[in-house]
Write a protein that holds these residues in place. Structure first.
Motif, PDB file in Angstrom:
ATOM      1  N   LYS A   1       4.524   0.856  11.751  1.00 40.25           N
ATOM      2  CA  LYS A   1       3.071   0.944  11.696  1.00 40.25           C
ATOM      3  C   LYS A   1       2.492  -0.401  12.100  1.00 40.25           C
ATOM      4  CE  LYS A   1       2.919   4.422   8.029  1.00 40.25           C
ATOM      5  NZ  LYS A   1       2.435   4.740   6.652  1.00 40.25           N
TER       6      LYS A   1
ATOM      7  N   THR B   1      -1.398  -2.528  13.209  1.00 41.30           N
ATOM      8  CA  THR B   1      -2.812  -2.621  13.539  1.00 41.30           C
ATOM      9  C   THR B   1      -2.874  -3.515  14.777  1.00 41.30           C
ATOM     10  OG1 THR B   1      -3.406  -2.484  11.204  1.00 41.30           O
ATOM     11  CG2 THR B   1      -5.106  -3.264  12.717  1.00 41.30           C
TER      12      THR B   1
ATOM     13  N   GLU C   1      -7.392  -0.026  15.694  1.00 44.52           N
ATOM     14  CA  GLU C   1      -7.147   0.926  14.616  1.00 44.52           C
ATOM     15  C   GLU C   1      -5.640   1.042  14.344  1.00 44.52           C
ATOM     16  OE1 GLU C   1      -9.473   2.550  12.789  1.00 44.52           O
ATOM     17  OE2 GLU C   1     -10.988   1.386  13.877  1.00 44.52           O
ATOM     18  N   GLU C   2      -5.298   1.204  13.080  1.00 44.37           N
ATOM     19  CA  GLU C   2      -3.875   1.321  12.725  1.00 44.37           C
ATOM     20  C   GLU C   2      -3.239   2.517  13.432  1.00 44.37           C
ATOM     21  OE1 GLU C   2      -1.780   0.668   8.611  1.00 44.37           O
ATOM     22  OE2 GLU C   2      -2.210   2.814   8.793  1.00 44.37           O
ATOM     23  N   THR C   3      -2.051   2.315  13.912  1.00 47.17           N
ATOM     24  CA  THR C   3      -1.297   3.369  14.575  1.00 47.17           C
ATOM     25  C   THR C   3       0.171   3.236  14.196  1.00 47.17           C
ATOM     26  OG1 THR C   3      -0.846   4.433  16.717  1.00 47.17           O
ATOM     27  CG2 THR C   3      -0.812   2.032  16.664  1.00 47.17           C
ATOM     28  N   SER C   4       0.975   4.198  14.565  1.00 46.19           N
ATOM     29  CA  SER C   4       2.407   4.129  14.280  1.00 46.19           C
ATOM     30  C   SER C   4       3.203   4.621  15.471  1.00 46.19           C
ATOM     31  CB  SER C   4       2.760   4.946  13.032  1.00 46.19           C
ATOM     32  OG  SER C   4       2.546   6.320  13.256  1.00 46.19           O
TER      33      SER C   4
ATOM     34  N   THR D   1       1.803  -2.555  22.136  1.00 41.39           N
ATOM     35  CA  THR D   1       0.954  -1.894  21.140  1.00 41.39           C
ATOM     36  C   THR D   1       0.625  -2.858  20.001  1.00 41.39           C
ATOM     37  OG1 THR D   1       1.919   0.277  21.642  1.00 41.39           O
ATOM     38  CG2 THR D   1       0.764   0.059  19.535  1.00 41.39           C
TER      39      THR D   1
END
Length: 360
Positions: A282, A284, A326-329, A355
């Motif tokens: 995960k 940000t 925005e937080e992503t994984s 990323t």
């Protein structure tokens, strides 16, 4: 006809027999086995030391000293699940006594291996001692409720006189314990294998973005100096037309931006093959560099000096006050192939890197 035997039950009361006659040696051996079930044995410590040495050769993570007592307790509890029959002693020509012990060895590996995969996937800690301790608690219950045993076997113990009492030779007792518990290091190795991978992934990211290279050096058999050179290579090279006076400031601001990258490494999942895992990460995304270039490109410049100053000033601004998305994984593969192709533009690790830290 089968020789008379002495059945050792789990509630057999231990009595240390001294000055006993030859035909009581089997009772002495039975008492010693029951004592091991109830109190453990120094032989478990020797057996554990051998297992630790083998595991420490396999993994960068090393067996924690604080895990020693819980693991010895687990070995004792596992041994307690086995029933033993002790035959009458035979006196040997050298004055020692031979005692055959019949039992069905416990296969710890077969008992716990499948369940542990699920347990490890739901671990709430990546701290090795805590993780292994929690798995040992679950495995102790598995062994108590649904143990898996091997075929019945016989081990011969060598007993000799020691003053007015008797003693089982350490070698033959150690042989009994090691044969009785198959795969005793399985719980530790299963956890350590996963957390060693976790440690490597985190070390790789920390080295790549933050310049924290100590753990990465251990995992890749580099010196810290070599690992630091790997971190520095190419990444911080400035644009070719940047004025020399601004190179050091450019590099320092870029390093500062990257050190502020945010990511969390999940518990890896083991896949088929040697060193093959999938890991959810995960993040940000750190957009500081894209923010700096966006601000820089909005300016007007009339010389290389002004261009260089404008770029570095924008980078220093966002190094001091970074911006994030925005937080992503992402779930990525970690294996020999993915590591070899890490620098390829279309690789999973390259996509992960851009990323975590967005490149304009």
């Amino acid at each position: 006809m089968r020789k008379p035997t002495f059945l050792i039950s789990c509630i057999f009361a231990f009595v240390l027999l001294t000055g006993c006659s030859d035909n009581k040696i089997d009772e002495y051996v039975g008492g010693q086995i029951t004592s091991i079930k109830e109190n453990g044995s120094d032989s478990f410590a020797a057996m554990l030391d051998e297992g630790i040495a083998e595991s420490n050769d396999l993994y960068v993570l090393q067996f924690p000293e604080e895990l020693r007592e819980p693991y010895l307790e687990f070995m004792k509890d596992s041994f307690s699940s086995i029933s033993f029959e002790v035959a009458k002693a035979k006196k040997m020509n050298d004055g020692t006594f031979s005692v055959q012990v019949t039992y069905t060895p416990l296969n710890i590996k077969k008992t716990v291996e499948t369940a542990n995969v699920e347990h490890i996937a739901s671990l709430e800690t990546t701290e090795l001692t805590g993780a292994v301790t929690s798995i040992l608690e679950k495995d102790t219950k598995l062994i108590k409720n649904s143990p898996s045993y091997e075929e019945e076997t016989i081990t011969t113990l060598s007993v000799y006189s020691e003053g007015e009492s008797y003693k089982i030779s350490e070698e033959s007792l150690g042989n009994l314990l090691s044969q009785a518990l198959y795969g005793a290091m399985t719980p530790y190795d299963q956890v350590c294998d996963i957390l060693d991978c976790y440690d490597f992934v985190k070390a790789y990211l920390d080295a790549s973005f933050k310049g924290d290279v100590a753990r990465f050096a251990l995992h890749t058999d580099r010196t810290e100096e070599e690992a630091l050179a790997w971190y520095e290579a190419d990444v911080f090279d400035p644009p070719s037309d940047l004025s020399e006076a601004y190179v050091a400031r450019y590099q320092e601001s870029l390093k500062t931006m990257m050190k502020q990258c945010q990511y969390t490494v999940g518990i890896p999942k083991k896949e088929t093959g040697i060193f093959s895992y999938t890991v959810e990460i995960k993040t940000t995304p750190n957009t500081s560099l894209t923010s700096a270039y966006s601000e820089f490109e909005g300016g007007t410049y009339y010389s290389i000096e002004e261009v260089s100053s404008g770029l570095v000033t924008a980078m220093e601004k966002y190094a001091a006050a970074p911006t994030f998305g925005e937080e992503t994984s992402m779930t990525i593969s970690f294996n020999a192939s993915s590591m070899l192709s890490a620098e390829d533009d279309n690789s999973e690790l390259s996509a992960l890197a851009t990323t975590i830290f967005m490149i304009p």
